[in-house]
Motif scaffolding. Structure first.
Motif, PDB file in Angstrom:
ATOM      1  N   LYS A 219     -19.604  -2.658 -63.869  1.00  0.00           N
ATOM      2  CA  LYS A 219     -19.515  -3.998 -64.470  1.00  0.00           C
ATOM      3  C   LYS A 219     -20.915  -4.558 -64.714  1.00  0.00           C
ATOM      4  O   LYS A 219     -21.751  -4.644 -63.812  1.00  0.00           O
ATOM      5  CB  LYS A 219     -18.713  -4.934 -63.564  1.00  0.00           C
ATOM      6  N   GLY A 220     -21.164  -4.931 -65.970  1.00  0.00           N
ATOM      7  CA  GLY A 220     -22.437  -5.530 -66.332  1.00  0.00           C
ATOM      8  C   GLY A 220     -23.535  -4.547 -66.664  1.00  0.00           C
ATOM      9  O   GLY A 220     -24.604  -4.944 -67.132  1.00  0.00           O
ATOM     10  N   ASN A 221     -23.290  -3.243 -66.430  1.00  0.00           N
ATOM     11  CA  ASN A 221     -24.354  -2.267 -66.695  1.00  0.00           C
ATOM     12  C   ASN A 221     -23.905  -1.060 -67.515  1.00  0.00           C
ATOM     13  O   ASN A 221     -24.739  -0.294 -68.000  1.00  0.00           O
ATOM     14  CB  ASN A 221     -24.982  -1.784 -65.382  1.00  0.00           C
ATOM     15  N   SER A 222     -22.576  -0.887 -67.688  1.00  0.00           N
ATOM     16  CA  SER A 222     -22.091   0.320 -68.371  1.00  0.00           C
ATOM     17  C   SER A 222     -20.844   0.039 -69.196  1.00  0.00           C
ATOM     18  O   SER A 222     -20.108  -0.926 -68.929  1.00  0.00           O
ATOM     19  CB  SER A 222     -21.743   1.425 -67.351  1.00  0.00           C
ATOM     20  N   LEU A 223     -20.616   0.888 -70.172  1.00  0.00           N
ATOM     21  CA  LEU A 223     -19.316   0.958 -70.836  1.00  0.00           C
ATOM     22  C   LEU A 223     -18.419   1.809 -69.945  1.00  0.00           C
ATOM     23  O   LEU A 223     -18.788   2.935 -69.576  1.00  0.00           O
ATOM     24  CB  LEU A 223     -19.457   1.613 -72.214  1.00  0.00           C
ATOM     25  N   SER A 224     -17.265   1.280 -69.552  1.00  0.00           N
ATOM     26  CA  SER A 224     -16.301   2.039 -68.753  1.00  0.00           C
ATOM     27  C   SER A 224     -15.225   2.588 -69.681  1.00  0.00           C
ATOM     28  O   SER A 224     -14.749   1.871 -70.569  1.00  0.00           O
ATOM     29  CB  SER A 224     -15.663   1.155 -67.680  1.00  0.00           C
ATOM     30  N   LEU A 225     -14.842   3.844 -69.474  1.00  0.00           N
ATOM     31  CA  LEU A 225     -13.881   4.480 -70.375  1.00  0.00           C
ATOM     32  C   LEU A 225     -12.897   5.329 -69.589  1.00  0.00           C
ATOM     33  O   LEU A 225     -13.290   6.083 -68.693  1.00  0.00           O
ATOM     34  CB  LEU A 225     -14.616   5.352 -71.395  1.00  0.00           C
ATOM     35  N   ILE A 261     -18.411  13.790 -71.740  1.00  0.00           N
ATOM     36  CA  ILE A 261     -18.281  14.392 -70.415  1.00  0.00           C
ATOM     37  C   ILE A 261     -17.038  15.277 -70.397  1.00  0.00           C
ATOM     38  O   ILE A 261     -16.036  14.990 -71.057  1.00  0.00           O
ATOM     39  CB  ILE A 261     -18.206  13.337 -69.294  1.00  0.00           C
ATOM     40  N   ASP A 262     -17.136  16.375 -69.662  1.00  0.00           N
ATOM     41  CA  ASP A 262     -16.005  17.292 -69.493  1.00  0.00           C
ATOM     42  C   ASP A 262     -15.165  16.837 -68.301  1.00  0.00           C
ATOM     43  O   ASP A 262     -15.708  16.508 -67.238  1.00  0.00           O
ATOM     44  CB  ASP A 262     -16.495  18.718 -69.253  1.00  0.00           C
ATOM     45  N   CYS A 263     -13.847  16.848 -68.469  1.00  0.00           N
ATOM     46  CA  CYS A 263     -12.943  16.349 -67.423  1.00  0.00           C
ATOM     47  C   CYS A 263     -11.787  17.314 -67.224  1.00  0.00           C
ATOM     48  O   CYS A 263     -11.338  17.971 -68.164  1.00  0.00           O
ATOM     49  CB  CYS A 263     -12.362  14.987 -67.808  1.00  0.00           C
ATOM     50  N   LYS A 283     -18.863   4.133 -64.896  1.00  0.00           N
ATOM     51  CA  LYS A 283     -20.200   4.182 -65.496  1.00  0.00           C
ATOM     52  C   LYS A 283     -20.239   5.306 -66.532  1.00  0.00           C
ATOM     53  O   LYS A 283     -20.964   6.287 -66.366  1.00  0.00           O
ATOM     54  CB  LYS A 283     -21.260   4.387 -64.424  1.00  0.00           C
ATOM     55  N   PHE A 284     -19.435   5.144 -67.589  1.00  0.00           N
ATOM     56  CA  PHE A 284     -19.373   6.204 -68.590  1.00  0.00           C
ATOM     57  C   PHE A 284     -20.667   6.290 -69.398  1.00  0.00           C
ATOM     58  O   PHE A 284     -21.248   7.360 -69.557  1.00  0.00           O
ATOM     59  CB  PHE A 284     -18.187   5.986 -69.532  1.00  0.00           C
TER      60      PHE A 284
END
Length: 318
Positions: A219-225, A261-263, A283-284
């Motif tokens: 929160k506030g530092n990254s795009l979350s996906l 990223i690989d998942c 933190k995507f």
């Protein structure tokens, strides 16, 4: 003993079901993919024996290279909290390509500290491939004794025959493997969470879930996906977990140097708690990188977010 020239694994399993009423068989179709993809574990559908719910658990042996571990796991909602205990005998094994069955028989005692029990070094990858793989299929099973003794009241309904499932891994066709979500006026997204429309891959409907200003420790530092698994396409089969190998990405619109990223994850089915059916990263992508003009992720206030499926699982009753 199975004579594979005369019968299939499916037919052989159906013959076993008549005599082994407390057994559950799991036909894994695509076993080599599971070994190659270094999957943490794979689990059967739930099955009922003596009024309790069980599951067969197969995973790489912890701390031992090239071994599979196999266990019986009691997951019944009655077996929660302290002081519960269930005593029983069980058998775990593999149906062979040729020769006798491969199995272990053990005395089980499950409780809050040990809800699963089995054999850590059950079989090597080499033994599995040489003796038990037929057309990349293997059949694992768990068989619970008639006498199951819990220290709490249970009403059990005797089984009239065994149960079985087919778990299949499918390589997703390239023309149906990708979904891209185009987002315009990105800076105007004021809400915390935004979702794409649903799309279909394999047996499930899916959607992408984005937090433009992050969530959790992002929160506030990254795009979350996140990738969310929604409903099943049909209501004909079981609604267990779905395994997927996939890539989450943000597209570079200038140089095609996409961030991805690989998942590989197991997705639950839980319409009551849909958030439990998601996997992704808080933190995507750092917001600093996202907004950097030279990276090409955000151009004219427009962003493309995507997912590409490589492998997805299906499960059906036999």
């Amino acid at each position: 003993m199975l004579k594979m020239g005369l019968t299939s694994f499916e037919d052989a399993i159906k013959e076993q079901l008549k005599e082994r009423k407390n057994a559950h068989f799991m036909l894994v179709d695509g076993m080599s993919k599971l070994l190659t993809e270094k999957v943490n574990n794979f689990q059967s559908l739930d099955f009922q024996v003596s009024g309790l719910k069980w599951r067969l658990l197969i995973q790489p042996a912890v701390g031992v290279k090239d071994y599979l571990s196999v266990a019986v796991w009691i997951i019944d909602e009655k077996c929660t909290g302290p002081n519960w205990e269930v005593k029983f005998n069980f058998k775990i094994g593999l149906l062979p390509q040729t020769g006798p069955e491969y199995f272990y028989v053990s005395v089980g005692c499950h409780n809050e500290k040990q809800p699963a029990q089995g054999v850590v070094k059950f079989i090597t990858h080499t033994q599995l491939k040489e003796r038990f793989l037929v057309n990349d299929k293997a059949v694992f099973y768990a068989e619970i004794s008639e006498e199951v003794i819990p220290n709490f009241p249970v009403i059990g309904i005797p089984r009239t025959m065994g149960t079985a499932e087919r778990f299949k891994l499918i390589e997703v066709a390239r023309n149906n493997s990708r979904f891209t979500w185009k987002i315009t006026k990105f800076s105007s997204f004021n809400g915390e969470e935004h979702s794409s429309y649903e799309f279909t891959v394999g047996p499930r409907r899916w959607k992408l879930v984005m937090y433009p200003r992050g969530t959790g420790d992002g929160k506030g530092n990254s795009l979350s996906l996140y990738l969310n698994a929604s409903n099943y396409v049909t209501n004909n089969g079981p609604k267990g977990r779905t395994f997927a190998v996939y890539k989450l990405r943000v597209l570079d619109q200038l140089h095609r140097n996409h961030f991805e990223i690989d998942c590989l994850d197991w997705f639950l089915y839980d319409p009551v708690h849909p958030r439990l059916c998601s996997w992704g990263r808080t933190k995507f992508l750092p917001l600093e990188e996202l907004h950097k003009a030279s990276r090409g992720f955000l151009v004219n206030d427009q962003i493309y977010i995507g997912v590409e499926f490589l492998i997805v699982s299906t499960t059906e009753y036999l």
